[in-house]
Design a protein around this motif. Structure first.
Motif, PDB file in Angstrom:
ATOM      1  N   LYS A 270      77.271  11.749  59.700  1.00 31.31           N
ATOM      2  CA  LYS A 270      77.748  12.090  61.051  1.00 31.31           C
ATOM      3  C   LYS A 270      77.914  13.595  61.177  1.00 31.31           C
ATOM      4  CE  LYS A 270      78.162   7.776  62.166  1.00 31.31           C
ATOM      5  NZ  LYS A 270      77.317   7.167  63.154  1.00 31.31           N
ATOM      6  N   TRP A 271      76.853  14.327  60.857  1.00 30.50           N
ATOM      7  CA  TRP A 271      76.911  15.790  60.769  1.00 30.50           C
ATOM      8  C   TRP A 271      77.188  16.431  62.126  1.00 30.50           C
ATOM      9  CZ3 TRP A 271      77.802  15.539  56.085  1.00 30.50           C
ATOM     10  CH2 TRP A 271      77.060  14.755  55.211  1.00 30.50           C
ATOM     11  N   LYS A 272      76.671  15.865  63.200  1.00 28.37           N
ATOM     12  CA  LYS A 272      76.931  16.422  64.539  1.00 28.37           C
ATOM     13  C   LYS A 272      78.409  16.279  64.889  1.00 28.37           C
ATOM     14  CE  LYS A 272      75.524  16.078  69.404  1.00 28.37           C
ATOM     15  NZ  LYS A 272      76.546  17.000  69.753  1.00 28.37           N
ATOM     16  N   ASN A 273      78.978  15.112  64.602  1.00 28.79           N
ATOM     17  CA  ASN A 273      80.402  14.904  64.880  1.00 28.79           C
ATOM     18  C   ASN A 273      81.258  15.870  64.067  1.00 28.79           C
ATOM     19  OD1 ASN A 273      79.526  12.821  66.457  1.00 28.79           O
ATOM     20  ND2 ASN A 273      80.157  11.201  65.064  1.00 28.79           N
ATOM     21  N   ILE A 274      80.882  16.068  62.812  1.00 25.88           N
ATOM     22  CA  ILE A 274      81.633  16.983  61.946  1.00 25.88           C
ATOM     23  C   ILE A 274      81.536  18.405  62.491  1.00 25.88           C
ATOM     24  CG2 ILE A 274      81.697  18.002  59.627  1.00 25.88           C
ATOM     25  CD1 ILE A 274      80.728  15.198  58.604  1.00 25.88           C
ATOM     26  N   LYS A 275      80.333  18.810  62.857  1.00 24.92           N
ATOM     27  CA  LYS A 275      80.143  20.168  63.391  1.00 24.92           C
ATOM     28  C   LYS A 275      80.914  20.351  64.700  1.00 24.92           C
ATOM     29  CE  LYS A 275      76.596  23.452  64.848  1.00 24.92           C
ATOM     30  NZ  LYS A 275      77.306  24.625  64.408  1.00 24.92           N
ATOM     31  N   ASP A 276      80.890  19.349  65.562  1.00 34.46           N
ATOM     32  CA  ASP A 276      81.608  19.436  66.839  1.00 34.46           C
ATOM     33  C   ASP A 276      83.126  19.463  66.639  1.00 34.46           C
ATOM     34  OD1 ASP A 276      79.184  19.466  68.158  1.00 34.46           O
ATOM     35  OD2 ASP A 276      79.256  17.343  68.731  1.00 34.46           O
ATOM     36  N   TYR A 277      83.622  18.688  65.676  1.00 32.10           N
ATOM     37  CA  TYR A 277      85.068  18.614  65.449  1.00 32.10           C
ATOM     38  C   TYR A 277      85.599  19.896  64.805  1.00 32.10           C
ATOM     39  CZ  TYR A 277      89.584  16.619  64.214  1.00 32.10           C
ATOM     40  OH  TYR A 277      90.934  16.370  64.109  1.00 32.10           O
ATOM     41  N   PHE A 278      84.863  20.423  63.836  1.00 28.93           N
ATOM     42  CA  PHE A 278      85.256  21.658  63.146  1.00 28.93           C
ATOM     43  C   PHE A 278      84.435  22.831  63.706  1.00 28.93           C
ATOM     44  CE2 PHE A 278      86.244  18.265  60.140  1.00 28.93           C
ATOM     45  CZ  PHE A 278      87.558  18.566  59.830  1.00 28.93           C
ATOM     46  N   THR A 279      84.543  23.036  64.993  1.00 29.86           N
ATOM     47  CA  THR A 279      83.721  24.032  65.681  1.00 29.86           C
ATOM     48  C   THR A 279      83.942  25.432  65.141  1.00 29.86           C
ATOM     49  OG1 THR A 279      84.370  22.750  67.618  1.00 29.86           O
ATOM     50  CG2 THR A 279      82.900  24.559  67.992  1.00 29.86           C
ATOM     51  N   GLU A 280      85.173  25.800  64.965  1.00 24.64           N
ATOM     52  CA  GLU A 280      85.481  27.170  64.534  1.00 24.64           C
ATOM     53  C   GLU A 280      85.006  27.422  63.098  1.00 24.64           C
ATOM     54  OE1 GLU A 280      86.425  30.973  64.918  1.00 24.64           O
ATOM     55  OE2 GLU A 280      86.531  29.503  66.539  1.00 24.64           O
ATOM     56  N   GLU A 281      85.274  26.491  62.209  1.00 24.02           N
ATOM     57  CA  GLU A 281      84.924  26.678  60.801  1.00 24.02           C
ATOM     58  C   GLU A 281      83.409  26.657  60.572  1.00 24.02           C
ATOM     59  OE1 GLU A 281      87.090  24.523  61.972  1.00 24.02           O
ATOM     60  OE2 GLU A 281      88.950  24.570  60.814  1.00 24.02           O
ATOM     61  N   LEU A 282      82.689  25.829  61.340  1.00 22.64           N
ATOM     62  CA  LEU A 282      81.250  25.621  61.098  1.00 22.64           C
ATOM     63  C   LEU A 282      80.377  26.189  62.210  1.00 22.64           C
ATOM     64  CD1 LEU A 282      81.539  21.946  59.801  1.00 22.64           C
ATOM     65  CD2 LEU A 282      81.333  24.021  58.435  1.00 22.64           C
ATOM     66  N   LYS A 283      80.869  27.206  62.919  1.00 23.82           N
ATOM     67  CA  LYS A 283      80.145  27.714  64.086  1.00 23.82           C
ATOM     68  C   LYS A 283      78.790  28.336  63.734  1.00 23.82           C
ATOM     69  CE  LYS A 283      82.376  32.227  64.247  1.00 23.82           C
ATOM     70  NZ  LYS A 283      83.665  32.261  63.626  1.00 23.82           N
ATOM     71  N   ASP A 284      78.658  28.876  62.529  1.00 21.73           N
ATOM     72  CA  ASP A 284      77.400  29.535  62.145  1.00 21.73           C
ATOM     73  C   ASP A 284      76.500  28.647  61.304  1.00 21.73           C
ATOM     74  OD1 ASP A 284      78.196  31.871  63.440  1.00 21.73           O
ATOM     75  OD2 ASP A 284      79.272  32.587  61.658  1.00 21.73           O
ATOM     76  N   ARG A 285      76.775  27.365  61.263  1.00 24.51           N
ATOM     77  CA  ARG A 285      76.017  26.438  60.413  1.00 24.51           C
ATOM     78  C   ARG A 285      75.309  25.386  61.249  1.00 24.51           C
ATOM     79  NH1 ARG A 285      75.634  28.738  55.434  1.00 24.51           N
ATOM     80  NH2 ARG A 285      77.628  29.646  54.882  1.00 24.51           N
ATOM     81  N   THR A 286      74.131  24.982  60.766  1.00 24.09           N
ATOM     82  CA  THR A 286      73.405  23.895  61.426  1.00 24.09           C
ATOM     83  C   THR A 286      73.794  22.572  60.781  1.00 24.09           C
ATOM     84  OG1 THR A 286      71.524  23.963  59.904  1.00 24.09           O
ATOM     85  CG2 THR A 286      71.433  25.438  61.826  1.00 24.09           C
ATOM     86  N   GLN A 287      73.421  21.487  61.420  1.00 27.16           N
ATOM     87  CA  GLN A 287      73.707  20.164  60.866  1.00 27.16           C
ATOM     88  C   GLN A 287      73.005  19.964  59.530  1.00 27.16           C
ATOM     89  OE1 GLN A 287      73.052  17.062  63.818  1.00 27.16           O
ATOM     90  NE2 GLN A 287      73.604  18.504  65.423  1.00 27.16           N
ATOM     91  N   VAL A 288      71.802  20.495  59.406  1.00 23.83           N
ATOM     92  CA  VAL A 288      71.046  20.361  58.157  1.00 23.83           C
ATOM     93  C   VAL A 288      71.735  21.138  57.036  1.00 23.83           C
ATOM     94  CG1 VAL A 288      68.840  20.845  57.043  1.00 23.83           C
ATOM     95  CG2 VAL A 288      68.884  19.967  59.371  1.00 23.83           C
ATOM     96  N   GLN A 289      72.229  22.332  57.349  1.00 24.92           N
ATOM     97  CA  GLN A 289      72.951  23.102  56.334  1.00 24.92           C
ATOM     98  C   GLN A 289      74.215  22.373  55.896  1.00 24.92           C
ATOM     99  OE1 GLN A 289      73.357  26.728  58.629  1.00 24.92           O
ATOM    100  NE2 GLN A 289      71.900  27.808  57.298  1.00 24.92           N
ATOM    101  N   ILE A 290      74.910  21.755  56.846  1.00 28.59           N
ATOM    102  CA  ILE A 290      76.128  21.000  56.527  1.00 28.59           C
ATOM    103  C   ILE A 290      75.779  19.825  55.616  1.00 28.59           C
ATOM    104  CG2 ILE A 290      77.946  19.549  57.522  1.00 28.59           C
ATOM    105  CD1 ILE A 290      77.793  21.449  60.012  1.00 28.59           C
TER     106      ILE A 290
END
Length: 107
Positions: free
Chosen positions: A68-88
């Motif tokens: 659920k990489w999109k959900n993770i990226k959306d929820y932790f917007t500030e921490e993961l703002k410079d990362r793509t879903q693939v990088q996560i």
């Protein structure tokens, strides 16, 4: 019925044919040059993940589940703002492979 070309007509047709072939080769050469210059460009090296980013990914996997990489990226917007879903995803995969039983997630 056959048409018989004179020597001058044959030379004229052959010259035009050579011109067409030369033009096609020239355009192919320029296309290959543009392709080779784009392939010579280097891609950016990605920055190493910070402890905060790794913790956000780990907490996101616990909260939303693996994949659920999109959900993770959306929820932790500030921490993961410079990362793509693939990088996560790749970071999580690397962290989970390196972990030993009882080991901390951010080493």
């Amino acid at each position: 019925r056959k048409y018989i070309f004179t020597t001058e007509e044959k030379e004229s047709v052959q010259g035009k044919a050579r011109s067409i072939v030369d033009d096609r080769h020239a355009s192919l050469d320029s296309a290959q040059t543009s392709i080779s210059t784009t392939t010579n460009l280097r891609r950016k090296r990605s920055k190493k993940f910070t402890v905060e980013e790794k913790k956000a990914i780990w907490d996101g996997v616990i909260r939303f589940g693996v994949g659920k990489w999109k959900n993770i990226k959306d929820y932790f917007t500030e921490e993961l703002k410079d990362r793509t879903q693939v990088q996560i995803k790749d970071c999580y995969r690397t962290m989970s492979r390196k972990m030993q039983p009882g080991e901390s997630i951010c080493q």
